[in-house]
Design an enzyme around this catalytic site. Structure first.
Site, PDB file in Angstrom:
ATOM      1  N   MET A 187      10.232  25.158   0.037  1.00 40.27           N
ATOM      2  CA  MET A 187       9.395  24.218  -0.697  1.00 40.27           C
ATOM      3  C   MET A 187      10.205  23.393  -1.691  1.00 40.27           C
ATOM      4  O   MET A 187       9.973  22.189  -1.844  1.00 40.27           O
ATOM      5  CB  MET A 187       8.269  24.955  -1.425  1.00 40.27           C
ATOM      6  CG  MET A 187       7.321  24.014  -2.158  1.00 40.27           C
ATOM      7  SD  MET A 187       6.000  24.852  -3.061  1.00 40.27           S
ATOM      8  CE  MET A 187       4.970  25.424  -1.715  1.00 40.27           C
ATOM      9  N   LYS A 223       0.839  -1.196   0.000  1.00 37.74           N
ATOM     10  CA  LYS A 223       0.000   0.000   0.000  1.00 37.74           C
ATOM     11  C   LYS A 223       0.877   1.250   0.000  1.00 37.74           C
ATOM     12  O   LYS A 223       2.085   1.177   0.230  1.00 37.74           O
ATOM     13  CB  LYS A 223      -0.929   0.001   1.216  1.00 37.74           C
ATOM     14  CG  LYS A 223      -0.204   0.026   2.558  1.00 37.74           C
ATOM     15  CD  LYS A 223      -1.184  -0.031   3.715  1.00 37.74           C
ATOM     16  CE  LYS A 223      -0.441  -0.022   5.054  1.00 37.74           C
ATOM     17  NZ  LYS A 223      -1.368   0.005   6.202  1.00 37.74           N
ATOM     18  N   TYR A 239      14.214  31.614   4.946  1.00 34.69           N
ATOM     19  CA  TYR A 239      13.084  32.340   5.507  1.00 34.69           C
ATOM     20  C   TYR A 239      13.243  32.572   7.011  1.00 34.69           C
ATOM     21  O   TYR A 239      13.765  31.719   7.733  1.00 34.69           O
ATOM     22  CB  TYR A 239      11.788  31.554   5.274  1.00 34.69           C
ATOM     23  CG  TYR A 239      11.349  31.476   3.837  1.00 34.69           C
ATOM     24  CD1 TYR A 239      10.800  32.579   3.192  1.00 34.69           C
ATOM     25  CD2 TYR A 239      11.463  30.283   3.128  1.00 34.69           C
ATOM     26  CE1 TYR A 239      10.380  32.498   1.870  1.00 34.69           C
ATOM     27  CE2 TYR A 239      11.048  30.189   1.803  1.00 34.69           C
ATOM     28  CZ  TYR A 239      10.507  31.294   1.187  1.00 34.69           C
ATOM     29  OH  TYR A 239      10.100  31.213  -0.121  1.00 34.69           O
ATOM     30  N   ARG A 291     -10.652   0.386  14.916  1.00 38.27           N
ATOM     31  CA  ARG A 291     -10.980   0.914  13.594  1.00 38.27           C
ATOM     32  C   ARG A 291     -11.869  -0.095  12.881  1.00 38.27           C
ATOM     33  O   ARG A 291     -12.710  -0.710  13.518  1.00 38.27           O
ATOM     34  CB  ARG A 291      -9.713   1.286  12.816  1.00 38.27           C
ATOM     35  CG  ARG A 291      -8.699   0.186  12.612  1.00 38.27           C
ATOM     36  CD  ARG A 291      -7.419   0.714  11.953  1.00 38.27           C
ATOM     37  NE  ARG A 291      -6.557  -0.365  11.502  1.00 38.27           N
ATOM     38  CZ  ARG A 291      -5.336  -0.169  11.001  1.00 38.27           C
ATOM     39  NH1 ARG A 291      -4.853   1.059  10.887  1.00 38.27           N
ATOM     40  NH2 ARG A 291      -4.601  -1.194  10.598  1.00 38.27           N
TER      41      ARG A 291
END
Length: 386
Positions: free
Chosen positions: A315, A38, A267, A136
Site C-alpha cells: 500500500m 476534468k 507479501y 451514454r
C-alpha cells in the site's frame, strides 16, 4: 529530496504544458479550443494547469462535475467553463452562482434549469449533448430529439451555447464508424438550423480528431489527453503532432539491505532471492496510484540505470533489486514514471503491462502525492493536497 513533503512527488513541467497547447493551437482549425481539465486535469492539477492552457491557446475549459468547475472559479478562472456530464438539480444554485455552462440531454432537465434561472433573474448557457454512437448521455439523432431541442430553445432564461458529441473510435485506424457518427452530428445540426435555432459553437473534435480529422474542427475542438503529452492510442499518426509528457513521478530510496539466498521479499513470498541480493525500499505504493498490478513487472530508473520492481507492491512501499547497480545510496532519486537522460518508463509502458490506457495510469496518481510544478527548470510551486 524536498524538505517539507514526503519523498514521493509528481513533477509537472509547466513549459511542456505550454508547448503542447501551442502545438494543438497550430493543429486545430477551430477558432476556439476547449481545454479538458476534468479529473483534476488528468491528475496534473487543474488549478495550476488551467492558466497555462489559457495563456497558450485555449479559450474555454471543460470539466466532468460541478465541484471541478467551482474549484476553478474559486481559483480565479474567469473563462467559460462547461460541465460535460450530469449535474443534479439539487446543485443548480452552484451552476448559477459560478456561471457554469451545463450539459443538457432532456427537455425536462432543461425546463427545470430554466425555472431556476428565471427565479434568480439570470440567463444560463447550456450545451446540448448528442449521442451519435457512444451509448451514454445525449439526445439520440432523431426527429423527436430535434423537436425536444427546439422546445428547449424556446425556454426563457436559457441560451444554447453549444452542441457536442463524442467519438467512440476516432483513435483507431479504421475511421468508418467515426465518419458515421460525424454524419449523424451534421444531420442533427442542420435540422436545428432549419428551425432557426441559434447555436454558437459545435464541438466534436477530440484529441484523435484534432490530429487526423480536420473536417471535425467546427467552431471549437476539445483536446484532452494530448494536452498532457500522451497520444490517444498507438494507431494515430504521431507525426501529426509533437508532444512532450508533463508528469514525472519520483521518489527517493529510504532503505537498503543485503538479503541472502532463499529469503523472500514482500507479501505472498512471490519473490525469492536466488543469490545474495541488495534490495532497496521505496516509500511509494498502490495508495499513491502505483498499482499493485505492476508487481514484478515494472522497472524504475535510478542513477541512469533500470532496476526491477520485485515482489508485490504494498500500500505504501515497494522494493527494487539494485544488486547489479553501482553505489546506490539512501536518498538517491528514483524515477518511477517518466524519463531520465536516455532512459524512460512512461504511462504508456505501465498501461501496456496492466492492460489499460495511459489516461487511467496518469489519473490513478492519488492526491496523497504532492505535485511539484517546474518552470524554466526551477520549482515554482508545490501543491500538497493532504
Amino acid at each position: 529530496m524536498f524538505r517539507h513533503i514526503r519523498p514521493v512527488w509528481a513533477e509537472i513541467d509547466l513549459d511542456n504544458i505550454a508547448y503542447n497547447m501551442q502545438q494543438i493551437r497550430r493543429c486545430s482549425k477551430s477558432d476556439e479550443i476547449i481545454g479538458v481539465v476534468k479529473a483534476d486535469a488528468y491528475g496534473h492539477g487543474a488549478v495550476d494547469v488551467a492558466p497555462v492552457l489559457l495563456e497558450n491557446g485555449a479559450n474555454r475549459l471543460a470539466v466532468a462535475v460541478i465541484s471541478e468547475a467551482v474549484e476553478l472559479r474559486k481559483s480565479g478562472i474567469q473563462c467559460p467553463i462547461m460541465i460535460l456530464g450530469y449535474t443534479p438539480l439539487s446543485l443548480v444554485d452552484s451552476i448559477i452562482k459560478y456561471s457554469i455552462e451545463q450539459t443538457v440531454f432532456s427537455y425536462d432537465y432543461a425546463e427545470k434549469l430554466s425555472e431556476a434561472a428565471r427565479q434568480k433573474n439570470i440567463t444560463l448557457r447550456i450545451h446540448i449533448a448528442l449521442d451519435t454512437g457512444m451509448g451514454r448521455i445525449g439526445f439520440l439523432p432523431t426527429e423527436e430529439s430535434v423537436w425536444e431541442v427546439y422546445k428547449i430553445s424556446k425556454l426563457s432564461n436559457i441560451i444554447i451555447e453549444g452542441i457536442f458529441s463524442h467519438f467512440s473510435t476516432s483513435d483507431e485506424t479504421n475511421k468508418e464508424y467515426t465518419y458515421a457518427q460525424l454524419k449523424k452530428f451534421e444531420w442533427f445540426y442542420n435540422e436545428l438550423r432549419k428551425k432557426n435555432i441559434k447555436i454558437n459553437i459545435r464541438h466534436i473534435g477530440n484529441s484523435a480528431a484534432i490530429m487526423e480529422l480536420p473536417e471535425t474542427h467546427f467552431e471549437a475542438t476539445r483536446p484532452g489527453i494530448i494536452l498532457y503529452g500522451y497520444y490517444p492510442s498507438n494507431e494515430v499518426d504521431k507525426n501529426k503532432l509533437n508532444l512532450k509528457p508533463i508528469m514525472t513521478l519520483k521518489t527517493n530510496v529510504v532503505h537498503i539491505k543485503k538479503m541472502m539466498p532463499g529469503e523472500y521479499v514482500s507479501y505472498g513470498r512471490k519473490f525469492k532471492c536466488e543469490r545474495e541480493s541488495i534490495i532497496a525500499t521505496l516509500p511509494v505504493g498502490y495508495a499513491d496510484g502505483y498499482t499493485r498490478m505492476l508487481s514484478g513487472k515494472a522497472k524504475v530508473i535510478i542513477n541512469g540505470n533500470y532496476a526491477p520492481v520485485i515482489g508485490r507492491i504494498c500500500m505504501d512501499q515497494c522494493m527494487i533489486d539494485i544488486t547489479d547497480l553501482p553505489s546506490v545510496q539512501v536518498g538517491d532519486e528514483v524515477v518511477i514514471m517518466g524519463e531520465s537522460d536516455d532512459k524512460k518508463f512512461t504511462a504508456d509502458d505501465m498501461a501496456e503491462i496492466i492492460g489499460t490506457i495511459n489516461y487511467e495510469v496518469i489519473c490513478m496518481i492519488s492526491k496523497r502525492v504532492p505535485r511539484v510544478y517546474i518552470k524554466n527548470g526551477e520549482v515554482v510551486k508545490i501543491r500538497n493536497y493532504v
